[in-house]
Write a protein that holds these residues in place. Sequence first.
Motif, PDB file in Angstrom:
ATOM      1  N   GLU A 224     -10.779   8.325   5.427  1.00  0.00           N
ATOM      2  CA  GLU A 224      -9.605   9.121   5.901  1.00  0.00           C
ATOM      3  C   GLU A 224      -8.398   8.767   5.252  1.00  0.00           C
ATOM      4  O   GLU A 224      -8.382   7.691   4.608  1.00  0.00           O
ATOM      5  N   ASP A 225      -7.387   9.641   4.925  1.00  0.00           N
ATOM      6  CA  ASP A 225      -6.242   9.400   4.060  1.00  0.00           C
ATOM      7  C   ASP A 225      -5.741   8.243   4.655  1.00  0.00           C
ATOM      8  O   ASP A 225      -5.712   8.033   5.980  1.00  0.00           O
ATOM      9  N   ARG A 226      -5.005   7.453   3.516  1.00  0.00           N
ATOM     10  CA  ARG A 226      -4.134   6.288   3.997  1.00  0.00           C
ATOM     11  C   ARG A 226      -3.389   5.923   3.055  1.00  0.00           C
ATOM     12  O   ARG A 226      -3.381   6.484   2.083  1.00  0.00           O
ATOM     13  N   ASP A 227      -2.293   5.023   3.557  1.00  0.00           N
ATOM     14  CA  ASP A 227      -1.114   4.621   2.745  1.00  0.00           C
ATOM     15  C   ASP A 227      -1.330   3.393   2.108  1.00  0.00           C
ATOM     16  O   ASP A 227      -2.456   2.501   2.627  1.00  0.00           O
ATOM     17  N   PRO A 228      -0.754   2.903   1.045  1.00  0.00           N
ATOM     18  CA  PRO A 228      -1.114   1.627   0.306  1.00  0.00           C
ATOM     19  C   PRO A 228      -0.890   0.359   1.419  1.00  0.00           C
ATOM     20  O   PRO A 228       0.023   0.577   2.252  1.00  0.00           O
ATOM     21  N   ALA A 229      -1.396  -0.586   1.082  1.00  0.00           N
ATOM     22  CA  ALA A 229      -1.312  -1.799   1.917  1.00  0.00           C
ATOM     23  C   ALA A 229       0.034  -2.294   1.532  1.00  0.00           C
ATOM     24  O   ALA A 229       0.473  -2.033   0.489  1.00  0.00           O
ATOM     25  N   PRO A 230       0.598  -3.397   2.429  1.00  0.00           N
ATOM     26  CA  PRO A 230       1.869  -3.847   1.875  1.00  0.00           C
ATOM     27  C   PRO A 230       1.750  -4.529   0.550  1.00  0.00           C
ATOM     28  O   PRO A 230       1.107  -4.927   0.187  1.00  0.00           O
ATOM     29  N   PHE A 231       3.239  -4.774   0.153  1.00  0.00           N
ATOM     30  CA  PHE A 231       3.292  -5.534  -1.111  1.00  0.00           C
ATOM     31  C   PHE A 231       2.478  -6.877  -0.782  1.00  0.00           C
ATOM     32  O   PHE A 231       2.686  -7.763   0.160  1.00  0.00           O
ATOM     33  N   GLY A 232       1.970  -7.460  -1.808  1.00  0.00           N
ATOM     34  CA  GLY A 232       1.166  -8.713  -1.741  1.00  0.00           C
ATOM     35  C   GLY A 232      -0.231  -8.652  -1.552  1.00  0.00           C
ATOM     36  O   GLY A 232      -1.210  -9.584  -1.388  1.00  0.00           O
ATOM     37  N   GLU A 233      -0.621  -7.511  -0.757  1.00  0.00           N
ATOM     38  CA  GLU A 233      -1.923  -7.494  -0.242  1.00  0.00           C
ATOM     39  C   GLU A 233      -2.710  -6.398  -1.125  1.00  0.00           C
ATOM     40  O   GLU A 233      -4.075  -6.218  -0.812  1.00  0.00           O
ATOM     41  N   ARG A 234      -2.118  -5.744  -2.213  1.00  0.00           N
ATOM     42  CA  ARG A 234      -2.810  -4.765  -2.973  1.00  0.00           C
ATOM     43  C   ARG A 234      -2.759  -5.244  -4.321  1.00  0.00           C
ATOM     44  O   ARG A 234      -2.111  -6.146  -4.833  1.00  0.00           O
ATOM     45  N   ALA A 235      -3.674  -4.678  -5.245  1.00  0.00           N
ATOM     46  CA  ALA A 235      -4.102  -5.304  -6.326  1.00  0.00           C
ATOM     47  C   ALA A 235      -3.271  -4.611  -7.623  1.00  0.00           C
ATOM     48  O   ALA A 235      -2.811  -3.374  -7.186  1.00  0.00           O
ATOM     49  N   HIS A 236      -2.753  -5.177  -8.663  1.00  0.00           N
ATOM     50  CA  HIS A 236      -2.117  -4.555  -9.718  1.00  0.00           C
ATOM     51  C   HIS A 236      -2.776  -4.426 -10.840  1.00  0.00           C
ATOM     52  O   HIS A 236      -3.474  -5.282 -11.391  1.00  0.00           O
ATOM     53  N   ILE A 237      -2.876  -3.177 -11.111  1.00  0.00           N
ATOM     54  CA  ILE A 237      -3.831  -2.691 -12.485  1.00  0.00           C
ATOM     55  C   ILE A 237      -3.052  -2.008 -13.351  1.00  0.00           C
ATOM     56  O   ILE A 237      -2.343  -1.143 -13.269  1.00  0.00           O
ATOM     57  N   THR A 238      -2.828  -2.931 -14.519  1.00  0.00           N
ATOM     58  CA  THR A 238      -1.941  -2.296 -15.570  1.00  0.00           C
ATOM     59  C   THR A 238      -2.295  -1.001 -16.262  1.00  0.00           C
ATOM     60  O   THR A 238      -1.470  -0.122 -16.630  1.00  0.00           O
ATOM     61  N   LEU A 266      -8.689  -1.985  -3.390  1.00  0.00           N
ATOM     62  CA  LEU A 266      -7.803  -2.270  -4.072  1.00  0.00           C
ATOM     63  C   LEU A 266      -6.638  -2.574  -3.297  1.00  0.00           C
ATOM     64  O   LEU A 266      -5.088  -3.147  -3.608  1.00  0.00           O
ATOM     65  N   GLY A 267      -6.722  -1.997  -2.006  1.00  0.00           N
ATOM     66  CA  GLY A 267      -5.342  -2.065  -1.154  1.00  0.00           C
ATOM     67  C   GLY A 267      -4.725  -0.809  -1.586  1.00  0.00           C
ATOM     68  O   GLY A 267      -3.367  -1.056  -0.997  1.00  0.00           O
ATOM     69  N   TRP A 268      -4.988   0.082  -2.028  1.00  0.00           N
ATOM     70  CA  TRP A 268      -4.230   1.412  -2.512  1.00  0.00           C
ATOM     71  C   TRP A 268      -4.312   2.349  -1.408  1.00  0.00           C
ATOM     72  O   TRP A 268      -5.173   2.524  -0.510  1.00  0.00           O
ATOM     73  N   GLY A 269      -3.367   3.373  -1.546  1.00  0.00           N
ATOM     74  CA  GLY A 269      -3.452   4.578  -0.617  1.00  0.00           C
ATOM     75  C   GLY A 269      -4.443   5.559  -0.945  1.00  0.00           C
ATOM     76  O   GLY A 269      -5.097   5.588  -2.223  1.00  0.00           O
ATOM     77  N   LEU A 270      -4.873   6.534  -0.113  1.00  0.00           N
ATOM     78  CA  LEU A 270      -5.867   7.581  -0.467  1.00  0.00           C
ATOM     79  C   LEU A 270      -5.608   8.780  -0.019  1.00  0.00           C
ATOM     80  O   LEU A 270      -4.896   8.921   1.020  1.00  0.00           O
TER      81      LEU A 270
END
Length: 469
Positions: A224-238, A266-270
Motif C-alpha cells: 500500500e502507498d505510504r509516506d516517508p518515515a519521520p526524520f531520523g528513521e529513514r536512510a540517507h542514500i547519496t 529505507l523508511g521511504w515513501g511508496l
Amino acid sequence: MTVAHDPIEVSQNIATLLARYITANNLTTTAAAAAIQMDSRDLTKRLKPIDRANPGSAKDVHLWKVWQLLRAAGELGIPDEEIAEALFPKIARRLPSIPQLERRVRELQGENADLRVGHYTPQTATAELLRTGRWAVSALPLVHQTRDGSEVVLSINMSVAPLGRYANDLTVQDVRGRLAADVPNIYRRALVLSGDASGLPSAPGPRRAPSPVTLDLSVPVFTEDRDPAPFGERAHITQSRSGLLVIASSTTAGPRTVAAIIARALGWGLADSRAAARNIRARIDAWSGVNHRQWMRRESQRQLNALLFDDGEYRVVSHFGFADPESPHPLITAINSYEAGTRDDLPFIVLLREADAVLSNASRRSLQDDPIRTPDDPRNIARHDALTANRDALWRAVTRLPAERYHVEDVRDVEAATGDPDWVHQSARRSGSIAGRVLRRLHGTAGPLRVVDEDAAKLLADAGVEVMG
C-alpha cells in the motif's frame, strides 16, 4: 521564528546529520574538515554528543556551535530539507512536507477521495462492503509464511457479488460499475483480478441470493502507498537524491513488491502509478474489457510522467506496462531530456528485465473480463510483442545512462525455474532477493543491512539477505 526550542537538541541533531553524511560518503573526519575549511580537531569536538547533565557553558555557546555546524552542513551540500528538519525539529514533526501536500491535493481532486490512514485491514475492507447491505463478500488475507515461521500479510483477496432483486440480470460490466459507485474507497485501492459467472461458494439465503457474477479483488496491504518515515528513521542514500524508480514491462516481474521492500527497508515513501491512476474518477461505463485495460494503461503512463516530475526525494515509485505506439514511454522521454540537458536529475532506476518466459506467462494470464486462453490467440501474440518491444526499448534507454544511475535485474519465470506450485511465496522470495541486491548497492556494503521496517526485514531474511538484529 526562533531557531531553538532547545539549542542543545538542535546542535545534537545537526551533529548527527553531519556524522551520518560523512559516514555515508566514506569521508574521514580530516577530509570532511578540509572540505569545510575547519580544523579536524575542532570538527571532532563539535560532533561529540553533549552531556546534558553537565552542558558546560551558557546557551549562547551552544548557539555558536549550532552556527558552526550549520556552516559545515551547507559546505558539504546536505539538502536544505534535512537541515531544516534538524534545525526546527518540533515544527518539522508537525508540518507536512510539500510532496505530502501535493499528493493530498491530487486525492481531493477525485470524487469521494479516501484518506489513507494506516494499513487497510481485512476487517475494514469487509465491513465497508457489508455496511452497504448490497454485497455478499468472501475475504481471505494472502499471507506469506517465511522459512522461520514468521508471517507477512501481502494483500486481501476478496470475492464480491451484488445482492438484490435484479442481481441475476447484471453483467460483469454492471457489477464493476456498481462496486465503483457503492464503495469507491475499495474500488480505488483494489486490483480487479477477474470477473466471471462462478458465483460465491455460499449464498446468505434464497431471498437475498447474490448475483452469479462475482468480482475477484486484491486489496494491497504490504504494498500500500505510504509516506516517508519521520526524520531520523529513514536512510540517507547519496546516489538517489531524486528518489528511486522500480520499473518493468509486466506485473509478473513483481515491480510493486520489489519497490515496497526497498521503500520499507529505507523508511521511504511508496507510490505506484496504477494506484495513482485508480484515484482518478473514471468513466465507469467505459471501464470494461479492453477499454478498461487501455484506459488504465494510458492513465498509469500519465501518472508516471507526473511522478517523475514531482520532488521524489525519499520516495520509491513502481510502474509496469507498455506504452501505446502513438505516445512515447514517460521514462524514455525523461532520459532523453536528461541527456539533452533540459532536465536536471532523474531517480535512481531499477529496471526489471523479464526473460521471454516471463513475458509469455504474463501475456497468457487471464486479465479481468477479457481472458486469453490459447497461446496462438492473436491478442496474446500482439500483447507479447508489445511487452517485448517495451522491455527492449527500456533496456536500451536506461543503459545509456552512467552506470551509477541505474541497476538492471534479469528476471526469470519463477514457476519454470523452481517447479514450485506455490508461486506467490516463490515470487515474494524472488522480490526479496532483488530488493536485497539493490539495497546493498545503495548502501555500498556487502555486510548486514540496516532495515527500519519489520515486515521488510522478514521478507529480506526469508530470501537469504542478512539483516541487522
